[in-house]
Design an enzyme around this catalytic site. Structure first.
Site, PDB file in Angstrom:
ATOM      1  N   SER A   1       0.846  -1.200   0.000  1.00 46.08           N
ATOM      2  CA  SER A   1       0.000   0.000   0.000  1.00 46.08           C
ATOM      3  C   SER A   1       0.875   1.242   0.000  1.00 46.08           C
ATOM      4  O   SER A   1       1.659   1.460   0.926  1.00 46.08           O
ATOM      5  CB  SER A   1      -0.915   0.009   1.237  1.00 46.08           C
ATOM      6  OG  SER A   1      -1.368   1.323   1.493  1.00 46.08           O
TER       7      SER A   1
ATOM      8  N   GLN B   1      -0.144   4.158   0.403  1.00 43.50           N
ATOM      9  CA  GLN B   1      -0.588   5.081   1.452  1.00 43.50           C
ATOM     10  C   GLN B   1       0.094   4.743   2.774  1.00 43.50           C
ATOM     11  O   GLN B   1       0.533   5.633   3.496  1.00 43.50           O
ATOM     12  CB  GLN B   1      -2.108   5.029   1.578  1.00 43.50           C
ATOM     13  CG  GLN B   1      -2.800   5.563   0.326  1.00 43.50           C
ATOM     14  CD  GLN B   1      -4.306   5.434   0.355  1.00 43.50           C
ATOM     15  OE1 GLN B   1      -4.877   4.876   1.289  1.00 43.50           O
ATOM     16  NE2 GLN B   1      -4.957   5.941  -0.676  1.00 43.50           N
TER      17      GLN B   1
ATOM     18  N   ASP C   1      -6.398   0.254  -8.885  1.00 44.01           N
ATOM     19  CA  ASP C   1      -7.570   1.118  -9.098  1.00 44.01           C
ATOM     20  C   ASP C   1      -8.284   0.823 -10.418  1.00 44.01           C
ATOM     21  O   ASP C   1      -9.400   1.291 -10.644  1.00 44.01           O
ATOM     22  CB  ASP C   1      -7.156   2.597  -9.055  1.00 44.01           C
ATOM     23  CG  ASP C   1      -6.727   3.018  -7.659  1.00 44.01           C
ATOM     24  OD1 ASP C   1      -7.141   2.371  -6.679  1.00 44.01           O
ATOM     25  OD2 ASP C   1      -5.957   3.995  -7.547  1.00 44.01           O
TER      26      ASP C   1
ATOM     27  N   ARG D   1     -15.137  -3.188  -3.612  1.00 42.13           N
ATOM     28  CA  ARG D   1     -15.140  -3.246  -5.077  1.00 42.13           C
ATOM     29  C   ARG D   1     -15.232  -4.656  -5.632  1.00 42.13           C
ATOM     30  O   ARG D   1     -15.427  -4.825  -6.842  1.00 42.13           O
ATOM     31  CB  ARG D   1     -13.912  -2.505  -5.639  1.00 42.13           C
ATOM     32  CG  ARG D   1     -14.052  -1.003  -5.511  1.00 42.13           C
ATOM     33  CD  ARG D   1     -12.919  -0.243  -6.175  1.00 42.13           C
ATOM     34  NE  ARG D   1     -13.096   1.190  -5.960  1.00 42.13           N
ATOM     35  CZ  ARG D   1     -12.123   2.085  -6.010  1.00 42.13           C
ATOM     36  NH1 ARG D   1     -10.886   1.701  -6.276  1.00 42.13           N
ATOM     37  NH2 ARG D   1     -12.378   3.363  -5.806  1.00 42.13           N
TER      38      ARG D   1
ATOM     39  N   ARG E   1     -14.922   5.126  -9.051  1.00 42.35           N
ATOM     40  CA  ARG E   1     -14.413   4.191 -10.075  1.00 42.35           C
ATOM     41  C   ARG E   1     -15.518   3.242 -10.569  1.00 42.35           C
ATOM     42  O   ARG E   1     -15.505   2.803 -11.712  1.00 42.35           O
ATOM     43  CB  ARG E   1     -13.212   3.398  -9.549  1.00 42.35           C
ATOM     44  CG  ARG E   1     -12.109   4.300  -9.020  1.00 42.35           C
ATOM     45  CD  ARG E   1     -10.746   4.012  -9.602  1.00 42.35           C
ATOM     46  NE  ARG E   1      -9.778   4.951  -9.050  1.00 42.35           N
ATOM     47  CZ  ARG E   1      -9.343   6.055  -9.662  1.00 42.35           C
ATOM     48  NH1 ARG E   1      -9.745   6.335 -10.882  1.00 42.35           N
ATOM     49  NH2 ARG E   1      -8.490   6.878  -9.075  1.00 42.35           N
TER      50      ARG E   1
HETATM   51  C1  S3P Z   1      -2.962   5.715  -3.588  1.00 36.84           C
HETATM   52  C2  S3P Z   1      -2.684   4.416  -3.251  1.00 36.84           C
HETATM   53  C3  S3P Z   1      -3.613   3.312  -3.487  1.00 36.84           C
HETATM   54  C4  S3P Z   1      -4.721   3.678  -4.466  1.00 36.84           C
HETATM   55  C5  S3P Z   1      -5.303   5.032  -4.181  1.00 36.84           C
HETATM   56  C6  S3P Z   1      -4.225   6.102  -4.241  1.00 36.84           C
HETATM   57  C7  S3P Z   1      -1.957   6.759  -3.295  1.00 36.84           C
HETATM   58  O1  S3P Z   1      -4.203   2.949  -2.248  1.00 36.84           O
HETATM   59  O2  S3P Z   1      -5.732   2.706  -4.450  1.00 36.84           O
HETATM   60  O3  S3P Z   1      -6.312   5.353  -5.132  1.00 36.84           O
HETATM   61  O4  S3P Z   1      -2.074   7.884  -3.817  1.00 36.84           O
HETATM   62  O5  S3P Z   1      -1.024   6.470  -2.529  1.00 36.84           O
HETATM   63  P1  S3P Z   1      -3.495   1.910  -1.229  1.00 36.84           P
HETATM   64  O6  S3P Z   1      -2.262   2.520  -0.707  1.00 36.84           O
HETATM   65  O7  S3P Z   1      -4.515   1.676  -0.148  1.00 36.84           O
HETATM   66  O8  S3P Z   1      -3.232   0.687  -2.059  1.00 36.84           O
END
Ligand code: S3P
Length: 417
Positions: free
Chosen positions: A160, A162, A305, A336, A378
């Site tokens: 992830s 994030q 995504d 999803r 989405r």
């Molecule tokens: C993102 C990371 C992804 C993605 C999200 C944007 C980012 O999420 O699905 O739309 O900008 O770091 P995850 O880190 O939960 O995979």
């Protein structure tokens, strides 16, 4: 309901909006840096506006003019703020790490959808650095309190960006070295931008290490979001010919092209070049006969995504496709796996849920019908593509959520609102 007519042929050249992930980071990191920066080609989606709003609350100056954002950083954040992150997982997770690093008090919260999404995955590793982060039963609101951070080695369970970014943003304010290792490399926009802003950062395969760094403001030219372009690329493959210009093709984001390769989609990358530390290209996609595919494992993070759209395209192939290893889809803006399966079935296709993915029985076409977005941007956009490519067309319920990542979606599609 947004009515959508089916089309015999879909053709055109498109200059679509900027990348959501890069826009978030450009505003957030410059908002925490020394100096001033100009972000051009920024996405004005609601998620990115949530980031702008939070950075202002923390003391940065953020001026929006069209798709240009001028940011004057606040290296010392204002403490004691309530930060409304709206629908945006990227805003809440990255800002939790950044606020923990800045040693301030903050409450981070969001809308109903964001409040159901897991926050323990960010709070737990941050606690490993000594941060004081409390969740509400593993969810938002998240509360950050001042603490001194100590760098350490952290291994994440899920790929992830994030989570990785939250750790790195705390790590640049910690004593010693902070290293994060992921099972599969997720999108690396944080690493690229922190490096451009002078951070002490080292990347070694799936491992990233940072040391204490003061960030210097840097201008960012945002490429077109491949996750938004994907809908137009899919329409090229299903219904004619599309050319999307200036699309970011960072290798951690091009999983859709891996899916295209497997399906037999005819596409070319033209005019490849580098802009602002990110590779970009014009992507031409032409009508193709789609093959059923199997996707899973390490292929998933780079197309996370795009998976609802890839599943929809599988419904237009001839035969059974299977997507596995995509359990993360269950904790996005909607579940999803459930919402994609329902969408395909509501448009007349055959699709079955697995715990970690989907089985799609492609019949070369979809009938059309009415599909709900479940307030997930989405899902709304995937439904619109499915309806244009379907036999009879139909409508999308609750379509306005497209504005989260792609406010001009219907306009670019040529659909009357
Ligand atoms: C993102 C990371 C992804 C993605 C999200 C944007 C980012 O999420 O699905 O739309 O900008 O770091 P995850 O880190 O939960 O995979």
């Amino acid at each position: 309901m947004q009515p959508i007519q089916s089309k015999e042929f879909f053709e055109g050249e498109f200059l679509l909006p900027g990348d959501k992930s890069i826009t978030h980071r450009a505003v957030m990191f410059n908002g925490a840096a020394e100096g001033e920066a100009v972000v051009t080609g920024a996405l004005m989606g609601e998620d990115c506006l949530s980031t702008c709003h939070c950075m202002r609350a923390l003391g940065a100056s953020v001026d929006v003019d069209g798709t240009t954002i001028r940011v004057k950083g606040a290296p010392q954040f204002r403490s004691g703020q309530d930060l409304d992150c709206g629908n945006s997982g990227t805003t809440i997770r990255l800002l939790t790490g950044l606020c923990a690093g800045k040693g301030i008090e903050a409450k981070l919260y969001g809308d109903d959808s964001l409040s159901t999404r897991p926050m323990g995955r960010v709070a737990e590793p941050l606690k490993g650095l000594g941060a004081q982060v409390a969740t509400t039963d593993g969810h938002a609101p998240v509360y950050v309190s001042p603490a001194r951070l100590q760098g350490t080695f952290l291994k994440t369970k899920v790929a992830s960006a994030q989570v990785k970014s939250a750790i790195l943003l705390a790590g640049i304010s910690a004593d010693g070295e902070t290293t994060v290792e992921e099972p599969v490399k997720s999108r690396d926009h944080t690493e690229r931008l922190l490096s451009a802003m002078g951070a002490d950062i080292r990347v070694d395969g799936n491992k990233v290490s940072v040391r204490r760094s003061a960030l210097k403001a840097v201008d960012v030219c945002v490429p077109v979001d491949i996750s938004s372009a994907a809908y137009f690329m899919a329409l090229g493959a299903l219904k004619g010919r599309t050319l999307c210009r200036n699309v970011g093709i960072n290798p951690t984001r091009t999983g859709i092209l891996t899916a295209f390769d497997k399906m037999g989609v005819r596409y070319t990358l033209q005019n490849k070049r580098v802009s602002g530390g990110e590779e970009i290209a014009d992507i031409l996609v032409e009508k193709s006969v789609l093959q059923p595919i199997a996707l899973g494992g390490e292929e998933i993070p780079a197309m996370i995504d795009e998976l609802p759209l890839v599943a929809l395209m599988c419904a237009f192939a001839d035969g059974e496709s299977e997507i596995s290893g995509a359990k993360e889809l269950r904790v996005k803006e909607s579940d999803r796996i459930f919402t994609t399966a329902k969408l395909i079935r509501d448009l007349g296709g055959e699709c079955e849920e697995k715990e970690d993915g989907l089985i799609i029985r492609g019949k070369k076409c979809l009938r059309g019908g009415v599909a709900d977005s479940f307030l997930d941007h989405r899902i709304a956009m995937t439904a619109a593509v499915g309806l244009i490519a379907s036999k009879d067309g139909g409508g999308v319920l609750r379509p306005d959520c497209c504005a989260i990542s792609f406010p001009t979606f219907f306009e670019n599609l040529g659909v009357q609102r």
